[in-house]
Design a protein around this motif. Structure first.
Motif, PDB file in Angstrom:
ATOM      1  N   ARG A  55      -0.470  21.312  31.070  1.00 19.16           N
ATOM      2  CA  ARG A  55      -0.913  22.331  32.033  1.00 19.16           C
ATOM      3  C   ARG A  55      -2.221  21.913  32.706  1.00 19.16           C
ATOM      4  NH1 ARG A  55       0.551  25.873  27.885  1.00 19.16           N
ATOM      5  NH2 ARG A  55      -1.646  26.293  27.392  1.00 19.16           N
ATOM      6  N   GLN A  56      -3.131  21.358  31.902  1.00 20.57           N
ATOM      7  CA  GLN A  56      -4.388  20.875  32.475  1.00 20.57           C
ATOM      8  C   GLN A  56      -4.125  19.771  33.494  1.00 20.57           C
ATOM      9  OE1 GLN A  56      -6.939  18.160  30.219  1.00 20.57           O
ATOM     10  NE2 GLN A  56      -8.670  19.526  30.615  1.00 20.57           N
ATOM     11  N   GLY A  57      -3.220  18.861  33.139  1.00 20.31           N
ATOM     12  CA  GLY A  57      -2.880  17.775  34.050  1.00 20.31           C
ATOM     13  C   GLY A  57      -2.304  18.283  35.357  1.00 20.31           C
ATOM     14  N   LEU A  58      -1.429  19.268  35.269  1.00 20.46           N
ATOM     15  CA  LEU A  58      -0.851  19.841  36.486  1.00 20.46           C
ATOM     16  C   LEU A  58      -1.925  20.510  37.338  1.00 20.46           C
ATOM     17  CD1 LEU A  58       2.437  21.351  35.010  1.00 20.46           C
ATOM     18  CD2 LEU A  58       2.270  19.412  36.590  1.00 20.46           C
ATOM     19  N   ARG A  59      -2.885  21.181  36.699  1.00 19.55           N
ATOM     20  CA  ARG A  59      -3.969  21.810  37.470  1.00 19.55           C
ATOM     21  C   ARG A  59      -4.787  20.757  38.222  1.00 19.55           C
ATOM     22  NH1 ARG A  59      -4.342  25.169  32.839  1.00 19.55           N
ATOM     23  NH2 ARG A  59      -6.069  23.932  31.988  1.00 19.55           N
ATOM     24  N   PHE A  60      -5.107  19.669  37.558  1.00 19.21           N
ATOM     25  CA  PHE A  60      -5.840  18.585  38.218  1.00 19.21           C
ATOM     26  C   PHE A  60      -5.031  18.023  39.394  1.00 19.21           C
ATOM     27  CE2 PHE A  60      -8.509  17.724  34.284  1.00 19.21           C
ATOM     28  CZ  PHE A  60      -9.715  17.984  34.907  1.00 19.21           C
ATOM     29  N   ASP A  62      -2.419  19.339  41.055  1.00 15.28           N
ATOM     30  CA  ASP A  62      -2.203  20.293  42.133  1.00 15.28           C
ATOM     31  C   ASP A  62      -3.493  20.570  42.890  1.00 15.28           C
ATOM     32  OD1 ASP A  62      -0.362  22.102  43.530  1.00 15.28           O
ATOM     33  OD2 ASP A  62      -1.587  23.702  42.673  1.00 15.28           O
ATOM     34  N   GLY A  63      -4.610  20.572  42.177  1.00 19.28           N
ATOM     35  CA  GLY A  63      -5.897  20.751  42.846  1.00 19.28           C
ATOM     36  C   GLY A  63      -6.180  19.622  43.819  1.00 19.28           C
ATOM     37  N   TRP A  64      -5.871  18.380  43.420  1.00 18.32           N
ATOM     38  CA  TRP A  64      -6.068  17.242  44.317  1.00 18.32           C
ATOM     39  C   TRP A  64      -5.172  17.395  45.543  1.00 18.32           C
ATOM     40  CZ3 TRP A  64      -3.507  13.461  46.876  1.00 18.32           C
ATOM     41  CH2 TRP A  64      -4.267  12.390  47.375  1.00 18.32           C
ATOM     42  N   CYS A  65      -3.921  17.802  45.330  1.00 21.06           N
ATOM     43  CA  CYS A  65      -2.987  17.968  46.447  1.00 21.06           C
ATOM     44  C   CYS A  65      -3.454  19.059  47.404  1.00 21.06           C
ATOM     45  CB  CYS A  65      -1.595  18.306  45.916  1.00 21.06           C
ATOM     46  SG  CYS A  65      -0.780  16.935  45.048  1.00 21.06           S
ATOM     47  N   ALA A  66      -3.927  20.178  46.865  1.00 16.28           N
ATOM     48  CA  ALA A  66      -4.415  21.271  47.710  1.00 16.28           C
ATOM     49  C   ALA A  66      -5.619  20.823  48.537  1.00 16.28           C
ATOM     50  CB  ALA A  66      -4.776  22.479  46.850  1.00 16.28           C
ATOM     51  N   ALA A  67      -6.527  20.068  47.905  1.00 17.61           N
ATOM     52  CA  ALA A  67      -7.706  19.572  48.622  1.00 17.61           C
ATOM     53  C   ALA A  67      -7.303  18.596  49.726  1.00 17.61           C
ATOM     54  CB  ALA A  67      -8.673  18.901  47.643  1.00 17.61           C
ATOM     55  N   ALA A  68      -6.289  17.767  49.450  1.00 18.46           N
ATOM     56  CA  ALA A  68      -5.810  16.814  50.459  1.00 18.46           C
ATOM     57  C   ALA A  68      -5.200  17.537  51.651  1.00 18.46           C
ATOM     58  CB  ALA A  68      -4.796  15.862  49.833  1.00 18.46           C
ATOM     59  N   LEU A  69      -4.495  18.628  51.399  1.00 20.36           N
ATOM     60  CA  LEU A  69      -3.946  19.437  52.495  1.00 20.36           C
ATOM     61  C   LEU A  69      -5.055  19.994  53.373  1.00 20.36           C
ATOM     62  CD1 LEU A  69      -1.057  21.560  50.907  1.00 20.36           C
ATOM     63  CD2 LEU A  69      -0.846  19.965  52.822  1.00 20.36           C
ATOM     64  N   GLY A 219      -9.371  13.578  40.562  1.00 19.43           N
ATOM     65  CA  GLY A 219      -8.602  14.598  39.865  1.00 19.43           C
ATOM     66  C   GLY A 219      -7.157  14.203  39.710  1.00 19.43           C
ATOM     67  N   TYR A 220      -6.656  13.408  40.648  1.00 19.61           N
ATOM     68  CA  TYR A 220      -5.262  12.969  40.604  1.00 19.61           C
ATOM     69  C   TYR A 220      -4.988  12.199  39.315  1.00 19.61           C
ATOM     70  CZ  TYR A 220      -0.838  11.041  42.399  1.00 19.61           C
ATOM     71  OH  TYR A 220       0.494  10.689  42.575  1.00 19.61           O
ATOM     72  N   TYR A 221      -5.782  11.187  39.022  1.00 20.35           N
ATOM     73  CA  TYR A 221      -5.493  10.377  37.833  1.00 20.35           C
ATOM     74  C   TYR A 221      -6.018  10.994  36.545  1.00 20.35           C
ATOM     75  CZ  TYR A 221      -2.967   6.893  40.337  1.00 20.35           C
ATOM     76  OH  TYR A 221      -1.981   6.274  41.078  1.00 20.35           O
ATOM     77  N   ARG A 222      -7.016  11.849  36.620  1.00 20.75           N
ATOM     78  CA  ARG A 222      -7.329  12.642  35.432  1.00 20.75           C
ATOM     79  C   ARG A 222      -6.127  13.523  35.093  1.00 20.75           C
ATOM     80  NH1 ARG A 222     -12.617  12.838  37.717  1.00 20.75           N
ATOM     81  NH2 ARG A 222     -12.187  14.810  38.794  1.00 20.75           N
ATOM     82  N   GLY A 223      -5.487  14.035  36.151  1.00 22.57           N
ATOM     83  CA  GLY A 223      -4.284  14.840  35.948  1.00 22.57           C
ATOM     84  C   GLY A 223      -3.129  14.043  35.405  1.00 22.57           C
ATOM     85  N   VAL A 224      -2.943  12.834  35.916  1.00 22.29           N
ATOM     86  CA  VAL A 224      -1.850  11.984  35.415  1.00 22.29           C
ATOM     87  C   VAL A 224      -2.025  11.728  33.923  1.00 22.29           C
ATOM     88  CG1 VAL A 224      -0.867   9.660  35.501  1.00 22.29           C
ATOM     89  CG2 VAL A 224      -1.317  10.895  37.629  1.00 22.29           C
TER      90      VAL A 224
END
Length: 254
Positions: A55-60, A62-69, A219-224
């Motif tokens: 869940r933490q990984g998904l938050r990281f 998704d947060g990166w994706c939202a920021a990229a948008l 955040g992307y690779y912390r999430g991965v």
């Protein structure tokens, strides 16, 4: 005792392991990352969300994706295809993906020694010897299922991305056997997954996870790192295997 999983649960695990495999093994590019961002692929996952790490990984992620948008100023309300096309033309997004590519290379490939190697041999072989006995052992497991790495003898077979792809294949075979009413074969395939995880993934998964956590800057690779670890840990629970956070080791319930 191996806990049986339903066909739907196996299908969900199969998809998640395949995605995790690509996140580690395939160098990020604008097209694939744009699709992830536009679809908000990491807003949820069909398997593994029972794990705090996943869940933490998904938050990281998704947060990166939202920021990229937001940074790419994608028009609000754009369809997934339109958003992906817009991202593909965005200089800001191109630079964000270039940053991911540099991080992927630094963490998992390295000009010298990668900061979070994905190779089993790096963690378990004396002197981190590549193409040693572990690579041969993993290769033989692949071959029993009619598989062979594309760049045989030119890249190690014991890359975590490749091994997650193999586990996805094993899970698919188990699901197919279950759907065909071949319970004994399904159980045997589950047993192979248990053995493969126990012998080739779990002994070094925690050190890998902490290396990613320490060295990842996006955040992307912390999430991965968190998502992959949590996904595997969640799947291992069906085999009675749990993670001890204090000891940083996996153990099997009796």
């Amino acid at each position: 005792m191996i806990a049986p999983l339903s066909s739907d649960t196996l299908a969900a695990a199969e998809v998640c392991f395949a995605v995790a495999s690509r996140l580690l093994y395939v160098e990020p590019d604008i097209s694939s990352v744009a699709e992830q961002v536009a679809s908000r692929q990491f807003a949820s996952a069909p398997f593994g969300e029972e794990s705090d790490d996943a869940r933490q990984g998904l938050r990281f992620l998704d947060g990166w994706c939202a920021a990229a948008l937001r940074a790419s100023e994608v028009p609000e309300g754009a369809s997934t295809d339109s958003a992906a096309a817009f991202l593909g033309e965005s200089p800001a997004f191109a630079e964000a993906v270039a940053e991911l590519r540099r991080e992927w290379l630094r963490l998992f490939v390295g000009l010298g020694t990668p900061e979070a190697s994905c190779l089993e041999s790096f963690y378990v072989e004396p002197n981190r010897h590549v193409f040693g006995k572990n690579v041969i052992a993993v290769r033989e497991v692949y071959r029993r299922h009619g598989l062979e790495v594309e760049r045989l003898h030119r890249e190690p077979d014991d890359h975590l991305g490749l091994m997650l792809g193999f586990l996805s294949r094993l899970i698919a075979e188990e699901r197919e056997a279950l759907d065909a009413g071949e319970g004994q074969r399904a159980a045997a395939l589950a047993g192979e997954g248990d053995a493969f995880l126990t012998e080739h993934v779990l002994p070094w998964l925690a050190p890998w996870r902490y290396a990613v956590e320490r060295h990842a800057r996006t955040g992307y690779y912390r999430g991965v790192g968190a998502f992959v670890f949590g996904l595997i840990a969640c799947y291992a629970e069906r085999f009675g295997i749990c993670f001890d956070g204090e000891a940083r080791a996996f153990w099997r319930r009796k």
